[in-house]
Motif scaffolding. Sequence first.
Motif, PDB file in Angstrom:
ATOM      1  N   ASP A 172     -40.692  21.541  37.858  1.00 10.49           N
ATOM      2  CA  ASP A 172     -40.213  20.853  36.654  1.00 10.49           C
ATOM      3  C   ASP A 172     -41.263  20.773  35.548  1.00 10.49           C
ATOM      4  O   ASP A 172     -41.039  20.150  34.510  1.00 10.49           O
ATOM      5  CB  ASP A 172     -39.685  19.455  36.994  1.00 10.49           C
ATOM      6  N   GLY A 173     -42.413  21.416  35.764  1.00  7.64           N
ATOM      7  CA  GLY A 173     -43.408  21.513  34.706  1.00  7.64           C
ATOM      8  C   GLY A 173     -44.413  20.386  34.646  1.00  7.64           C
ATOM      9  O   GLY A 173     -45.316  20.410  33.795  1.00  7.64           O
ATOM     10  N   ARG A 174     -44.305  19.385  35.537  1.00  4.70           N
ATOM     11  CA  ARG A 174     -45.297  18.316  35.536  1.00  4.70           C
ATOM     12  C   ARG A 174     -46.686  18.854  35.865  1.00  4.70           C
ATOM     13  O   ARG A 174     -47.694  18.326  35.397  1.00  4.70           O
ATOM     14  CB  ARG A 174     -44.911  17.229  36.538  1.00  4.70           C
ATOM     15  N   ALA A 175     -46.734  19.888  36.698  1.00  5.72           N
ATOM     16  CA  ALA A 175     -47.993  20.550  37.040  1.00  5.72           C
ATOM     17  C   ALA A 175     -47.938  21.970  36.501  1.00  5.72           C
ATOM     18  O   ALA A 175     -47.156  22.784  36.976  1.00  5.72           O
ATOM     19  CB  ALA A 175     -48.202  20.547  38.552  1.00  5.72           C
ATOM     20  N   GLY A 176     -48.759  22.246  35.520  1.00  7.53           N
ATOM     21  CA  GLY A 176     -48.749  23.556  34.886  1.00  7.53           C
ATOM     22  C   GLY A 176     -49.972  24.387  35.234  1.00  7.53           C
ATOM     23  O   GLY A 176     -50.618  24.173  36.263  1.00  7.53           O
ATOM     24  N   GLU A 177     -50.307  25.309  34.356  1.00 10.43           N
ATOM     25  CA  GLU A 177     -51.419  26.222  34.617  1.00 10.43           C
ATOM     26  C   GLU A 177     -52.747  25.485  34.731  1.00 10.43           C
ATOM     27  O   GLU A 177     -53.631  25.891  35.489  1.00 10.43           O
ATOM     28  CB  GLU A 177     -51.497  27.277  33.514  1.00 10.43           C
ATOM     29  N   GLY A 178     -52.901  24.395  33.992  1.00 10.49           N
ATOM     30  CA  GLY A 178     -54.142  23.633  34.079  1.00 10.49           C
ATOM     31  C   GLY A 178     -54.359  23.053  35.456  1.00 10.49           C
ATOM     32  O   GLY A 178     -55.474  23.113  36.008  1.00 10.49           O
ATOM     33  N   GLN A 179     -53.287  22.489  36.035  1.00 11.28           N
ATOM     34  CA  GLN A 179     -53.393  21.942  37.390  1.00 11.28           C
ATOM     35  C   GLN A 179     -53.596  23.050  38.418  1.00 11.28           C
ATOM     36  O   GLN A 179     -54.355  22.887  39.371  1.00 11.28           O
ATOM     37  CB  GLN A 179     -52.147  21.118  37.739  1.00 11.28           C
ATOM     38  N   LEU A 180     -52.914  24.193  38.224  1.00  8.97           N
ATOM     39  CA  LEU A 180     -53.115  25.316  39.139  1.00  8.97           C
ATOM     40  C   LEU A 180     -54.562  25.791  39.078  1.00  8.97           C
ATOM     41  O   LEU A 180     -55.187  26.033  40.116  1.00  8.97           O
ATOM     42  CB  LEU A 180     -52.170  26.467  38.787  1.00  8.97           C
ATOM     43  N   ASP A 181     -55.110  25.922  37.887  1.00 11.35           N
ATOM     44  CA  ASP A 181     -56.503  26.349  37.752  1.00 11.35           C
ATOM     45  C   ASP A 181     -57.444  25.367  38.438  1.00 11.35           C
ATOM     46  O   ASP A 181     -58.441  25.772  39.062  1.00 11.35           O
ATOM     47  CB  ASP A 181     -56.876  26.469  36.272  1.00 11.35           C
ATOM     48  N   ALA A 182     -57.126  24.069  38.347  1.00  8.42           N
ATOM     49  CA  ALA A 182     -57.969  23.062  38.991  1.00  8.42           C
ATOM     50  C   ALA A 182     -57.932  23.204  40.506  1.00  8.42           C
ATOM     51  O   ALA A 182     -58.956  23.062  41.181  1.00  8.42           O
ATOM     52  CB  ALA A 182     -57.519  21.661  38.573  1.00  8.42           C
ATOM     53  N   VAL A 183     -56.754  23.478  41.064  1.00  7.23           N
ATOM     54  CA  VAL A 183     -56.636  23.702  42.503  1.00  7.23           C
ATOM     55  C   VAL A 183     -57.437  24.934  42.920  1.00  7.23           C
ATOM     56  O   VAL A 183     -58.217  24.900  43.874  1.00  7.23           O
ATOM     57  CB  VAL A 183     -55.161  23.864  42.920  1.00  7.23           C
ATOM     58  N   LEU A 184     -57.246  26.021  42.203  1.00  6.60           N
ATOM     59  CA  LEU A 184     -57.932  27.269  42.553  1.00  6.60           C
ATOM     60  C   LEU A 184     -59.440  27.102  42.480  1.00  6.60           C
ATOM     61  O   LEU A 184     -60.178  27.661  43.305  1.00  6.60           O
ATOM     62  CB  LEU A 184     -57.468  28.391  41.626  1.00  6.60           C
TER      63      LEU A 184
ATOM     64  N   ILE B 257     -52.448  30.337  45.181  1.00  2.00           N
ATOM     65  CA  ILE B 257     -53.101  29.424  46.119  1.00  2.00           C
ATOM     66  C   ILE B 257     -53.312  30.098  47.469  1.00  2.00           C
ATOM     67  O   ILE B 257     -54.400  30.025  48.062  1.00  2.00           O
ATOM     68  CB  ILE B 257     -52.265  28.138  46.278  1.00  2.00           C
ATOM     69  N   ALA B 258     -52.278  30.779  47.969  1.00  2.00           N
ATOM     70  CA  ALA B 258     -52.395  31.462  49.261  1.00  2.00           C
ATOM     71  C   ALA B 258     -53.472  32.536  49.218  1.00  2.00           C
ATOM     72  O   ALA B 258     -54.264  32.686  50.160  1.00  2.00           O
ATOM     73  CB  ALA B 258     -51.050  32.067  49.659  1.00  2.00           C
ATOM     74  N   GLN B 259     -53.518  33.285  48.124  1.00  5.16           N
ATOM     75  CA  GLN B 259     -54.519  34.337  47.985  1.00  5.16           C
ATOM     76  C   GLN B 259     -55.929  33.755  47.950  1.00  5.16           C
ATOM     77  O   GLN B 259     -56.852  34.274  48.595  1.00  5.16           O
ATOM     78  CB  GLN B 259     -54.275  35.138  46.710  1.00  5.16           C
ATOM     79  N   ALA B 260     -56.115  32.655  47.225  1.00  3.50           N
ATOM     80  CA  ALA B 260     -57.427  32.016  47.154  1.00  3.50           C
ATOM     81  C   ALA B 260     -57.848  31.488  48.523  1.00  3.50           C
ATOM     82  O   ALA B 260     -59.019  31.616  48.914  1.00  3.50           O
ATOM     83  CB  ALA B 260     -57.397  30.881  46.129  1.00  3.50           C
ATOM     84  N   CYS B 261     -56.915  30.912  49.256  1.00  2.00           N
ATOM     85  CA  CYS B 261     -57.225  30.416  50.604  1.00  2.00           C
ATOM     86  C   CYS B 261     -57.600  31.577  51.521  1.00  2.00           C
ATOM     87  O   CYS B 261     -58.541  31.479  52.325  1.00  2.00           O
ATOM     88  CB  CYS B 261     -56.037  29.659  51.179  1.00  2.00           C
ATOM     89  N   ALA B 262     -56.868  32.677  51.419  1.00  3.05           N
ATOM     90  CA  ALA B 262     -57.143  33.841  52.266  1.00  3.05           C
ATOM     91  C   ALA B 262     -58.515  34.429  51.971  1.00  3.05           C
ATOM     92  O   ALA B 262     -59.231  34.853  52.886  1.00  3.05           O
ATOM     93  CB  ALA B 262     -56.062  34.895  52.066  1.00  3.05           C
ATOM     94  N   GLU B 263     -58.881  34.459  50.709  1.00  2.14           N
ATOM     95  CA  GLU B 263     -60.163  35.046  50.331  1.00  2.14           C
ATOM     96  C   GLU B 263     -61.334  34.240  50.881  1.00  2.14           C
ATOM     97  O   GLU B 263     -62.340  34.802  51.318  1.00  2.14           O
ATOM     98  CB  GLU B 263     -60.256  35.154  48.811  1.00  2.14           C
TER      99      GLU B 263
END
Length: 268
Positions: free
Chosen positions: A82-94, A131-137
């Motif tokens: 629903d857009g509450r978490a966007g690219e900024g939040q994804l970048d923070a997780v990564l 996220i899965a790719q970053a975890c795998a790496e």
Amino acid sequence: MSVYFDMHCHLDFAPNALEAARELDALGAGAFAVSVEQGTNSGYNPSSSFSQLEQKPVPCSTPCSTSMVRWGVGLHPWWVADGRAGEGQLDAVLATISSSTYIGEVGLDFGRKHDGGSVGRARQVHAFKHIAQACAEVGGRVLSLHAAASAPEVFEILKDSGAIDNCRCIFHWYSGDGETFHAAVQAGCYFSVNHFMLETKRGREYTRQIPTAQLILETDMPPEGQDYHVAAMQNQLAATCATVAQLRGVDSAALAETIAETSHALLS
């Protein structure tokens, strides 16, 4: 008396999160405390008061006096859809995955209530693939996975990224298809079972079939804004364990001990 590990709970929702974590520690229990987004007040924040807790694993049998509460870096698919978490939040997780062993709650939700339509689904797949790719790496990560109406897609992304092979993947409250269930079992995935799962015929049947070494317990509690009451949650986990033992025709105390050992290993 058995001590239970809550392997998928939302201390991020609880106003008394730090107090509850300390109470779990004093009890010799533990938890995988997942979060829903990164870099905001409602999500995981490594500089918050949570970081006051000891996080060092120790080589001992459960129960253990060293803190076994682990704080997960999460990006919940509802927030992504629903857009509450966007690219900024994804970048923070990564950016945090390289320094954080515990990742959750992450995954996909393709149920009509929460999928966000075609745009929401695309956002979810985009975020979860990264996220899965970053975890795998990095490898060695422990993931708590949301896979509502999307188990095949979640499993394929884990497999394609390599995370299924070099991370420990936990399907939280599994409700997907049988083919994916058996593939995940064969791949060595874990399954965290709660009392909601035991309310359905399909959930009870999966619970009978999960290999003992891949079976753990969870509450998925509390709801947002409510306190996490340790005694009540320990009672809930005990009742879940008793029902699981009855379904499997095994001794509840022995099952509780085995599940605690598995949980302790994952939290270490």
